[in-house]
Design an enzyme around this catalytic site. Sequence first.
Site, mmCIF file in Angstrom:
data_model
loop_
_atom_site.group_PDB
_atom_site.id
_atom_site.type_symbol
_atom_site.label_atom_id
_atom_site.label_comp_id
_atom_site.label_asym_id
_atom_site.label_seq_id
_atom_site.Cartn_x
_atom_site.Cartn_y
_atom_site.Cartn_z
ATOM 1 N N ASP A 54 -11.155 0.751 2.883
ATOM 2 C CA ASP A 54 -10.973 2.147 3.309
ATOM 3 C C ASP A 54 -11.780 3.121 2.461
ATOM 4 O O ASP A 54 -11.692 4.338 2.672
ATOM 5 C CB ASP A 54 -9.496 2.559 3.175
ATOM 6 C CG ASP A 54 -8.597 1.876 4.179
ATOM 7 O OD1 ASP A 54 -9.088 1.484 5.261
ATOM 8 O OD2 ASP A 54 -7.394 1.733 3.888
ATOM 9 N N GLU B 64 0.865 -1.177 0.000
ATOM 10 C CA GLU B 64 0.000 0.000 0.000
ATOM 11 C C GLU B 64 0.904 1.230 0.000
ATOM 12 O O GLU B 64 1.810 1.327 0.822
ATOM 13 C CB GLU B 64 -0.909 -0.012 1.238
ATOM 14 C CG GLU B 64 -2.002 1.032 1.131
ATOM 15 C CD GLU B 64 -2.629 1.397 2.461
ATOM 16 O OE1 GLU B 64 -3.767 1.871 2.460
ATOM 17 O OE2 GLU B 64 -1.972 1.220 3.511
HETATM 18 O O1 TEU Z 1 -4.494 2.754 5.295
HETATM 19 C C1 TEU Z 1 -3.537 3.758 5.106
HETATM 20 C C2 TEU Z 1 -4.035 5.002 4.600
HETATM 21 O O2 TEU Z 1 -3.407 5.659 3.822
HETATM 22 C C3 TEU Z 1 -5.286 5.489 5.228
HETATM 23 O O3 TEU Z 1 -4.951 6.687 5.830
HETATM 24 C C4 TEU Z 1 -6.334 5.690 4.249
HETATM 25 O O4 TEU Z 1 -5.928 6.619 3.308
HETATM 26 C C5 TEU Z 1 -7.532 6.204 4.955
HETATM 27 O O5 TEU Z 1 -8.052 5.124 5.655
HETATM 28 C C6 TEU Z 1 -8.539 6.753 4.029
HETATM 29 O O6 TEU Z 1 -9.479 7.453 4.753
HETATM 30 C C7 TEU Z 1 -4.055 1.592 5.893
HETATM 31 C C8 TEU Z 1 -5.202 0.624 6.084
HETATM 32 O O7 TEU Z 1 -5.694 0.229 4.835
HETATM 33 C C9 TEU Z 1 -6.227 1.264 6.954
HETATM 34 O O8 TEU Z 1 -7.380 0.470 7.098
HETATM 35 C C10 TEU Z 1 -5.588 1.523 8.302
HETATM 36 O O9 TEU Z 1 -6.466 2.258 9.092
HETATM 37 C C11 TEU Z 1 -4.274 2.292 8.179
HETATM 38 O O10 TEU Z 1 -3.442 1.807 7.146
HETATM 39 C C12 TEU Z 1 -3.474 2.175 9.458
HETATM 40 O O11 TEU Z 1 -2.952 0.894 9.593
#
Ligand code: TEU
Length: 561
Positions: A330, A255
């Site tokens: 997300d 990611e």
């Molecule tokens: O998401 C990372 C991320 O960039 C998030 O800030 C995302 O952009 C945001 O949720 C959008 O509103 C990852 C995971 O996919 C997420 O579920 C986690 O909350 C986050 O990392 C922390 O581990």
Amino acid sequence: MTTSNPEWWKSAIVYQVYPKSFCDSNGDGVGDLNGIRSKLDYLVELGADVIWLNPIFASPQVDNGYDISDYRAIEPTLGTMADFDALLREAHAKGLKIILDLVVNHTSDQHRWFQEACRSRKNPYHDYYIWRDKIPNNWGSSFGGPAWTYVESVGQYYLHCFAPEQCDLNWDNPEVRAAVYDEMRFWLDRGIDGFRMDVITLISKDPALPDGPVIQNKAYGSYYAGCATGPHVHEYLQEMEHEVLSRYDVMTVGEAPHTSADQAQLYVGADRGELDMVFHFDHMHLDYDENGKYAKTRVYLPDLKRVMSVWQEKIAACGGWNSLYWSNHDQARAVSRFGNESPEWREKSAKMLGVCLHLMQGTPYVYEGEEIGMVNAHFSSIDQYRDVEALDTFRDFTGRKGFSEADTLELLALKSRDNARTPMQWTSGHAAGFTTGEPWIQASGNEGEVNVEAAMANPDSVWHFYQRLIALRHNRASVTDGHYELLAPDDEKVYAYLRRTEDETLVVLCNFSDEEVSFELSAEVVWDASGLVISNEPDAAAELSRTVALAPYAAHVYAIR
Ligand code: TEU
């Protein structure tokens, strides 16, 4: 699991399961591993090759498992290690691979490492985290408040880019890296097929910890300037490849928030020895406004085409590979956001979005429920929300930002992450057939119309269309290998592109609007004979013409030989 083709993931599609919300086998209202196991045949029938499971490890669940307290234990509400082994064994027996979420930018504050780190500055685990005597910068956490929290026992502040319960690991400490690699080996040796790596682009921090710009009307500065693609990130990923990943036949997808396509070339380029793919966010940011993601803006199609095309071209140019997604845990539901969720157009626009994405170069990721065209939940009360981000946004918008509750709820209904986390809709019955108990989060309420049972019974459903799209990827070399070429970049309604191989050219035409439009193919698209490959309209012409009439949300793919 060994396979003859080391790049098996290039012709695969990945199905993303959010374990908490997929299928509950024991009636406690929380999805679980045995529930997932009971749906493996469903995923095989759809055509999935790989399942990505969001975090299944022991966790206080502050951020639904992205706060891990023990990397080697299964979260008790999801099941046991024996359940996991059974799931993996059965999946493999059915030809499905499983990748897990590797969350190693941070651990839970309940992780033993952090508990030890808080005992004293001299504790060997203290340096596993990032500490300062004084708050060194203006960074805010992703979920509200400052990114630094004080710990009395050591008289210092630790860094947390996300919630205070998610403490950033100090990757500059070689012991941390070795410990992470051990955790990875633990799962790889159990037989898993790879990792989706959470915010992996954030692991190397700029030692200067510089102030970040205050953007999106936030209360604090952004940590991205000092965390995204930091000074040692490539060195650490290459080390991870050398020490761990190169010894296994697995896939990786990182990611990558705040990563441009140029930067991504260094993560996924051929011979870089880092990652197989990254998830970029450029298309996710197109409907932001001055308050960030909580905006009513709709994506402007030429922007979407520009962004997707840049990634198609730049990643191909470096010999890398794209990941393709419209939604995940997300993001709001794709049909609500990029298509049209009204009953009239829901299914047709869902199929159109499927065509547009699945015909591109890369590995498509289908988020649970996307294959039946699930839409946003339209929650109307803050009590219905569960996500730490939604609850923080509600506080921030109705407080500091001065929005009314009604306006804030409208924005949450459009964009909250909980839209993706409502129960998977299996039937029209109690809790959408997800659980016999009380679900931890309410079902969307539209399960009467949108559910797997109905979709599988209807040969014209989004589900059957996705099954055909997935089969196309498995059976047609041009879908995997074809060179991508955008047509008509400025057209505001039609997303049209080609995929060229020596043997054939695929012409992909997608109408993103609710109006009928006429699309002219330029003279450069030369052909002898053409044939319809797939379409979401029963009466689509069998052959392509120079001027194509596209009904609302029509999607046609033709092959020219
Ligand atoms: O998401 C990372 C991320 O960039 C998030 O800030 C995302 O952009 C945001 O949720 C959008 O509103 C990852 C995971 O996919 C997420 O579920 C986690 O909350 C986050 O990392 C922390 O581990």
